[in-house]
Motif scaffolding. Structure first.
Motif, PDB file in Angstrom:
ATOM      1  N   GLU A 112    -104.557 -48.195  19.036  1.00 55.91           N
ATOM      2  CA  GLU A 112    -103.804 -48.991  20.006  1.00 55.91           C
ATOM      3  C   GLU A 112    -102.322 -49.037  19.664  1.00 55.91           C
ATOM      4  N   GLU A 113    -102.001 -49.189  18.379  1.00 54.01           N
ATOM      5  CA  GLU A 113    -100.610 -49.328  17.970  1.00 54.01           C
ATOM      6  C   GLU A 113     -99.925 -47.986  17.779  1.00 54.01           C
ATOM      7  N   GLY A 114    -100.683 -46.965  17.336  1.00 57.03           N
ATOM      8  CA  GLY A 114    -100.100 -45.663  17.100  1.00 57.03           C
ATOM      9  C   GLY A 114     -99.167 -45.613  15.896  1.00 57.03           C
ATOM     10  N   ASN A 115     -99.247 -46.640  15.048  1.00 51.76           N
ATOM     11  CA  ASN A 115     -98.326 -46.746  13.914  1.00 51.76           C
ATOM     12  C   ASN A 115     -99.006 -47.516  12.791  1.00 51.76           C
ATOM     13  N   MET A 116     -98.944 -46.986  11.559  1.00 54.64           N
ATOM     14  CA  MET A 116     -99.620 -47.606  10.425  1.00 54.64           C
ATOM     15  C   MET A 116     -99.064 -48.994  10.111  1.00 54.64           C
ATOM     16  N   SER A 117     -97.753 -49.126  10.152  1.00 53.69           N
ATOM     17  CA  SER A 117     -97.126 -50.396   9.807  1.00 53.69           C
ATOM     18  C   SER A 117     -97.507 -51.497  10.793  1.00 53.69           C
ATOM     19  N   ARG A 118     -97.410 -51.198  12.088  1.00 42.18           N
ATOM     20  CA  ARG A 118     -97.762 -52.209  13.095  1.00 42.18           C
ATOM     21  C   ARG A 118     -99.252 -52.524  13.047  1.00 42.18           C
ATOM     22  N   ALA A 119    -100.074 -51.517  12.813  1.00 40.94           N
ATOM     23  CA  ALA A 119    -101.516 -51.739  12.726  1.00 40.94           C
ATOM     24  C   ALA A 119    -101.855 -52.624  11.535  1.00 40.94           C
ATOM     25  N   ALA A 120    -101.225 -52.384  10.400  1.00 37.41           N
ATOM     26  CA  ALA A 120    -101.466 -53.214   9.214  1.00 37.41           C
ATOM     27  C   ALA A 120    -101.059 -54.648   9.476  1.00 37.41           C
ATOM     28  N   SER A 121     -99.927 -54.825  10.166  1.00 39.58           N
ATOM     29  CA  SER A 121     -99.459 -56.176  10.492  1.00 39.58           C
ATOM     30  C   SER A 121    -100.459 -56.907  11.374  1.00 39.58           C
ATOM     31  N   ARG A 122    -101.015 -56.218  12.366  1.00 37.56           N
ATOM     32  CA  ARG A 122    -102.011 -56.845  13.245  1.00 37.56           C
ATOM     33  C   ARG A 122    -103.279 -57.205  12.495  1.00 37.56           C
ATOM     34  N   ARG A 123    -103.598 -56.431  11.462  1.00 36.44           N
ATOM     35  CA  ARG A 123    -104.810 -56.701  10.671  1.00 36.44           C
ATOM     36  C   ARG A 123    -104.532 -57.684   9.525  1.00 36.44           C
ATOM     37  N   HIS A 124    -103.272 -58.134   9.439  1.00 41.94           N
ATOM     38  CA  HIS A 124    -102.869 -59.157   8.462  1.00 41.94           C
ATOM     39  C   HIS A 124    -103.087 -58.695   7.023  1.00 41.94           C
ATOM     40  N   ILE A 125    -102.791 -57.429   6.763  1.00 43.42           N
ATOM     41  CA  ILE A 125    -102.845 -56.901   5.400  1.00 43.42           C
ATOM     42  C   ILE A 125    -101.621 -56.020   5.184  1.00 43.42           C
ATOM     43  N   THR A 126    -101.366 -55.678   3.916  1.00 45.70           N
ATOM     44  CA  THR A 126    -100.228 -54.804   3.627  1.00 45.70           C
ATOM     45  C   THR A 126    -100.523 -53.387   4.076  1.00 45.70           C
ATOM     46  N   GLN A 127     -99.449 -52.595   4.266  1.00 45.24           N
ATOM     47  CA  GLN A 127     -99.659 -51.213   4.693  1.00 45.24           C
ATOM     48  C   GLN A 127    -100.430 -50.401   3.660  1.00 45.24           C
ATOM     49  N   PRO A 128    -100.156 -50.561   2.321  1.00 40.19           N
ATOM     50  CA  PRO A 128    -100.956 -49.808   1.351  1.00 40.19           C
ATOM     51  C   PRO A 128    -102.440 -50.163   1.418  1.00 40.19           C
ATOM     52  N   ALA A 129    -102.744 -51.452   1.616  1.00 41.45           N
ATOM     53  CA  ALA A 129    -104.151 -51.864   1.719  1.00 41.45           C
ATOM     54  C   ALA A 129    -104.784 -51.290   2.977  1.00 41.45           C
ATOM     55  N   PHE A 130    -104.019 -51.291   4.072  1.00 41.27           N
ATOM     56  CA  PHE A 130    -104.527 -50.726   5.333  1.00 41.27           C
ATOM     57  C   PHE A 130    -104.776 -49.233   5.161  1.00 41.27           C
ATOM     58  N   SER A 131    -103.872 -48.550   4.474  1.00 40.90           N
ATOM     59  CA  SER A 131    -104.019 -47.110   4.246  1.00 40.90           C
ATOM     60  C   SER A 131    -105.272 -46.824   3.426  1.00 40.90           C
ATOM     61  N   ARG A 132    -105.568 -47.683   2.418  1.00 42.49           N
ATOM     62  CA  ARG A 132    -106.775 -47.481   1.614  1.00 42.49           C
ATOM     63  C   ARG A 132    -108.031 -47.643   2.465  1.00 42.49           C
ATOM     64  N   ARG A 133    -108.010 -48.589   3.400  1.00 38.53           N
ATOM     65  CA  ARG A 133    -109.198 -48.782   4.264  1.00 38.53           C
ATOM     66  C   ARG A 133    -109.382 -47.580   5.189  1.00 38.53           C
ATOM     67  N   ILE A 134    -108.287 -47.023   5.682  1.00 40.43           N
ATOM     68  CA  ILE A 134    -108.410 -45.821   6.515  1.00 40.43           C
ATOM     69  C   ILE A 134    -108.976 -44.671   5.692  1.00 40.43           C
ATOM     70  N   ARG A 135    -108.545 -44.553   4.431  1.00 35.18           N
ATOM     71  CA  ARG A 135    -109.110 -43.505   3.561  1.00 35.18           C
ATOM     72  C   ARG A 135    -110.588 -43.762   3.292  1.00 35.18           C
ATOM     73  N   GLY A 136    -110.970 -45.027   3.192  1.00 26.52           N
ATOM     74  CA  GLY A 136    -112.389 -45.343   3.035  1.00 26.52           C
ATOM     75  C   GLY A 136    -113.200 -44.876   4.231  1.00 26.52           C
ATOM     76  N   PHE A 137    -112.655 -45.074   5.430  1.00 25.58           N
ATOM     77  CA  PHE A 137    -113.313 -44.599   6.648  1.00 25.58           C
ATOM     78  C   PHE A 137    -113.409 -43.076   6.642  1.00 25.58           C
TER      79      PHE A 137
END
Length: 297
Positions: free
Chosen positions: A14-39
């Motif tokens: 929906e956001e098309g951007n890692m930073s905005r997506a992490a903000s919407r998920r209320h986590i830091t961008q590095p943490a969001f990136s780790r979850r995407i790698r987990g997926f």
């Protein structure tokens, strides 16, 4: 597989951007990136195209957004069913062609509620092909559809049970001011406007096979409107905008009142059966088949 991963991926789409997506998920961008790698690790393939100075979403991920949303919804639905299971108060998902949703299901629901007062339904209308897909994929517990006399039952295996709710038939009707264009012998001019079915729709295929006048583009000299939605055809017919083929169960009251005129005596009619299907392993669905089968013995 963590359900949060699917939510992360959907927000990223929906956001098309890692930073905005992490903000919407209320986590830091590095943490969001780790979850995407987990997926990606669970999936076995990358969903991001990582460059030296950019991160892009893969076309394959974008192309399957609808499936990801459906998967997340099915997982949540399964979790809810297990956590709050109550056979008598379950929600039965019914994939149904649009026409029987209007013409048949209300009466079916009355019979079902008498036997299972706490039972709930989720209707999933669509064309026949989509309904069969939903049923076979497990997105719906049951399938409600019309079957033409010429086509016969759907080719399911022994694990699927079929019952017949009743019979119906397609008839050509006119309404509104167009009623006065009907001649004394029950005929209409060949260039009378028609509300037609697409030739690749179920009713379109049935009527095309029998070469019924005013039914499809190929069989009409003056097709005013094309739609696969029988309820829409009914409203257009009532307003006198064209001849339309409709299930008798949808228009019998209007035929009796004279609001529409049936042309079946001149143009014929198409016999239909109203069929219900359920997996024999689905206890609630099979119980409903028994109720509905008994109602029409």
């Amino acid at each position: 597989m963590d359900l949060n991963w699917l939510d992360d991926v959907l927000v990223l789409l929906e956001e098309g951007n890692m930073s905005r997506a992490a903000s919407r998920r209320h986590i830091t961008q590095p943490a969001f990136s780790r979850r995407i790698r987990g997926f990606e690790g669970w999936l076995g393939t990358d969903v991001l195209q990582r460059g030296a100075n950019s991160v892009d979403i893969s076309p394959a991920l974008r192309a399957n957004e609808v499936e990801i949303r459906a998967l997340a919804a099915r997982i949540r639905d399964l979790r809810s069913k297990i956590a709050h299971f109550d056979p008598a108060g379950s929600t039965v998902s019914l994939a149904a062609q649009h026409a029987p949703v209007f013409s048949t299901f209300p009466d079916m629901a009355v019979h079902a509620k008498r036997r299972f007062p706490a039972l709930k339904f989720r209707l999933r209308p669509g064309n026949l092909r989509d309904c069969v897909t939903m049923f076979l994929r497990g997105d719906a517990n049951m399938l409600l559809c019309y079957e033409s006399e010429s086509a016969g039952p759907l080719p399911f295996g022994d694990s699927i049970r079929r019952v017949i709710w009743g019979n119906d038939y397609l008839i050509p009707v006119v309404g509104g001011a167009l009623r006065y264009a009907v001649k004394h012998d029950g005929t209409l001019a060949a260039n009378t406007p028609a509300i037609v079915y697409p030739e690749n729709s179920y009713f379109g295929e049935v009527l095309n096979k029998s070469e019924r006048a005013f039914a499809t583009q190929a069989l009409s000299e003056n097709p005013f409107c094309e739609t696969a939605f029988s309820s829409g055809i009914k409203e257009l017919v009532l307003n006198g905008l064209g001849v339309g083929w409709l299930p008798f169960s949808m228009v019998y009251k209007e035929v009796e009142s004279g609001e529409v005129i049936s042309l079946a005596n001149h143009l014929g009619k198409e016999q239909l059966k109203i069929a219900l299907y359920a997996d024999v392993r689905d206890e609630i669905a099979v119980s409903l088949l028994d109720v509905w089968n008994a109602a029409h013995r």
